[in-house]
Design a protein around this motif. Sequence first.
Motif, PDB file in Angstrom:
ATOM      1  N   HIS A  11     -21.740  18.694  37.292  1.00 13.35           N
ATOM      2  CA  HIS A  11     -20.967  17.611  37.918  1.00 13.35           C
ATOM      3  C   HIS A  11     -19.842  17.274  36.952  1.00 13.35           C
ATOM      4  O   HIS A  11     -19.917  16.327  36.175  1.00 13.35           O
ATOM      5  CB  HIS A  11     -21.884  16.409  38.170  1.00 13.35           C
ATOM      6  CG  HIS A  11     -21.211  15.263  38.856  1.00 13.35           C
ATOM      7  ND1 HIS A  11     -21.275  13.974  38.375  1.00 13.35           N
ATOM      8  CD2 HIS A  11     -20.461  15.198  39.978  1.00 13.35           C
ATOM      9  CE1 HIS A  11     -20.596  13.160  39.175  1.00 13.35           C
ATOM     10  NE2 HIS A  11     -20.090  13.898  40.153  1.00 13.35           N
ATOM     11  N   ASP A  17     -14.625  23.078  35.793  1.00 14.31           N
ATOM     12  CA  ASP A  17     -15.543  23.540  36.828  1.00 14.31           C
ATOM     13  C   ASP A  17     -15.540  25.049  36.990  1.00 14.31           C
ATOM     14  O   ASP A  17     -16.435  25.603  37.617  1.00 14.31           O
ATOM     15  CB  ASP A  17     -15.187  22.885  38.172  1.00 14.31           C
ATOM     16  CG  ASP A  17     -16.163  23.237  39.270  1.00 14.31           C
ATOM     17  OD1 ASP A  17     -17.370  22.996  39.078  1.00 14.31           O
ATOM     18  OD2 ASP A  17     -15.737  23.777  40.308  1.00 14.31           O
ATOM     19  N   GLU A  70     -25.969  14.615  34.602  1.00 16.62           N
ATOM     20  CA  GLU A  70     -26.714  14.848  35.831  1.00 16.62           C
ATOM     21  C   GLU A  70     -28.206  14.586  35.603  1.00 16.62           C
ATOM     22  O   GLU A  70     -28.654  14.369  34.471  1.00 16.62           O
ATOM     23  CB  GLU A  70     -26.525  16.309  36.301  1.00 16.62           C
ATOM     24  CG  GLU A  70     -25.087  16.712  36.532  1.00 16.62           C
ATOM     25  CD  GLU A  70     -24.415  17.267  35.298  1.00 16.62           C
ATOM     26  OE1 GLU A  70     -23.370  17.895  35.442  1.00 16.62           O
ATOM     27  OE2 GLU A  70     -24.918  17.057  34.171  1.00 16.62           O
ATOM     28  N   GLU A 406     -19.376  20.764  42.555  1.00 14.45           N
ATOM     29  CA  GLU A 406     -19.172  19.380  42.078  1.00 14.45           C
ATOM     30  C   GLU A 406     -20.240  18.405  42.558  1.00 14.45           C
ATOM     31  O   GLU A 406     -20.471  17.392  41.910  1.00 14.45           O
ATOM     32  CB  GLU A 406     -17.768  18.875  42.499  1.00 14.45           C
ATOM     33  CG  GLU A 406     -17.323  17.598  41.836  1.00 14.45           C
ATOM     34  CD  GLU A 406     -17.631  16.347  42.642  1.00 14.45           C
ATOM     35  OE1 GLU A 406     -17.821  15.284  42.023  1.00 14.45           O
ATOM     36  OE2 GLU A 406     -17.680  16.426  43.880  1.00 14.45           O
ATOM     37  N   VAL A 407     -20.931  18.691  43.660  1.00 16.97           N
ATOM     38  CA  VAL A 407     -21.855  17.700  44.222  1.00 16.97           C
ATOM     39  C   VAL A 407     -23.273  18.258  44.299  1.00 16.97           C
ATOM     40  O   VAL A 407     -23.495  19.467  44.299  1.00 16.97           O
ATOM     41  CB  VAL A 407     -21.424  17.258  45.648  1.00 16.97           C
ATOM     42  CG1 VAL A 407     -20.060  16.595  45.612  1.00 16.97           C
ATOM     43  CG2 VAL A 407     -21.434  18.432  46.627  1.00 16.97           C
ATOM     44  N   ASP A 433     -27.667  22.109  45.682  1.00 18.72           N
ATOM     45  CA  ASP A 433     -26.247  22.470  45.677  1.00 18.72           C
ATOM     46  C   ASP A 433     -25.980  23.736  46.475  1.00 18.72           C
ATOM     47  O   ASP A 433     -24.838  24.152  46.628  1.00 18.72           O
ATOM     48  CB  ASP A 433     -25.717  22.619  44.254  1.00 18.72           C
ATOM     49  CG  ASP A 433     -26.476  23.646  43.420  1.00 18.72           C
ATOM     50  OD1 ASP A 433     -26.820  24.728  43.933  1.00 18.72           O
ATOM     51  OD2 ASP A 433     -26.727  23.370  42.227  1.00 18.72           O
TER      52      ASP A 433
END
Length: 478
Positions: A11, A17, A70, A406-407, A433
């Motif tokens: 995250h 990323d 996270e 990202e989520v 994810d």
Amino acid sequence: MPIVTHLHGGHNTQESDGYPEAWYLPRASDIPDGYARVGSFYEQFKMIFEDRFHAAWEPGTAVFQYANQERAATSWFHDHALGITRLNVYAGLAGFYLLRGGPADLPSGVLPGPAPKFGDPPGRHYYEIPVAIQDRSFSTDGSLFYPTSRASFDHFTGPYIPGSDISPIWNPEFFGNTMVANGRTWPTLSVEPRRYRLRFLNGCNARFLILKIVTDPMAPRPAAPVLPFWQIGSEGGFLPAPVQRDQLLTAPAERADVIVDFTSMPVGTNLYLINEGPDEPFKGGKAGTDFQPAAPGTTGQVMKFTVARPLAAPDRTIPPAQLTLPPFEPLGPASHTRQVSLQEQNSAVLRGVGPRMVMLGTVDRHGNRTPMGWSDPITENPALGATEIWEIHNSTKDAHPIHIHEVQFQVVDRQTAGHSTRPPEPGESGFKDTVIAYPHAITRVKATFDRVGQYVWHCHMLEHEDNEMMRPYRVGPR
């Protein structure tokens, strides 16, 4: 070779990323003149990072910052360079990234441990073991084999581009003929009659796995399991409660954190982790009924467990049926529902040839699907802080593992063509994810988009990802 690292399950801010167009080449002296040395997003993300952290990226490198805020979870990292992810991951650019601690973890001693760590002395006994499962093929000299021609997939030998619209090098999927666990073909793990924590990763390019523990690896399939898996976690950390499962279905990139209890097994017992997933694209259904399971003598076997020694010390861990896992707080209500699509594209000039590419796209309110490629304008643009439901409409004949960067999301439900809905599977009750989108069905997931920036979502069958089944999306203003 271009590379850029993605922490799968992380995250992180956009520049850390592993955006596919932020790749870079090493700082080498033999790069020919005229070759691009960085991708089109490298310099932009370099400037963002250096402004944010006041630290420089040297030529031929990138520096990523992971806040590690996270939930404790089983994540992994792998290459994500545009168009060659399938090759770089196949060559070995992948590994585990295990995050521990915080309120969403359990105290030491509750679960089996220790796990391997750098600097351990030889011969140490481990009771928590990450297991990355991949399928590979080898040439006669022992080198990795990956097909260089479309002919390896469906025997199509041309005409290729420019004589048609079929790429000569893209194979719609890859299935190896050996199984590899942590870099070894069909390894053996010596265990004690006690509980073990196994963190499974399906690291295959395209193969779906259906894992069981049995006594006879050559028994007719489907085989009867002899030990269950107690699943305690998925991609986003611990589940709300342990789930007992006779088998584990995992798609490429999915993880399953499980406890296996060997307590009842006498010393000298041999057990086998087998795979009953197909040696071809997975379409759903049951092994032996809806598809032919993997070949028992090769891809139907993963690894062997040998109860080789008595207990080295008493097992004081808590039996999985009695475990209380960390509190789980579900996501709040969604403010928006977004409809997206999965589609195959066949040749526009040739008949009788398999898919030319696979694509993502949108679905309008009339049900019309618009396929889109990587370079098309962004259509998924959640507001910063928004909680959305994404309806994934799969019009293809295969199941696809869909990963949203990202989520961590929650699986809401699935709806078949007959309009009946079914809830998430037992192992999908936590945060994830990556989700399996079944053919001719709608899969709904819910996520909160709380980091501004540009990310991607894609199918995690790497051959699909590399040929247009990946799209950028943007959180916040564009």
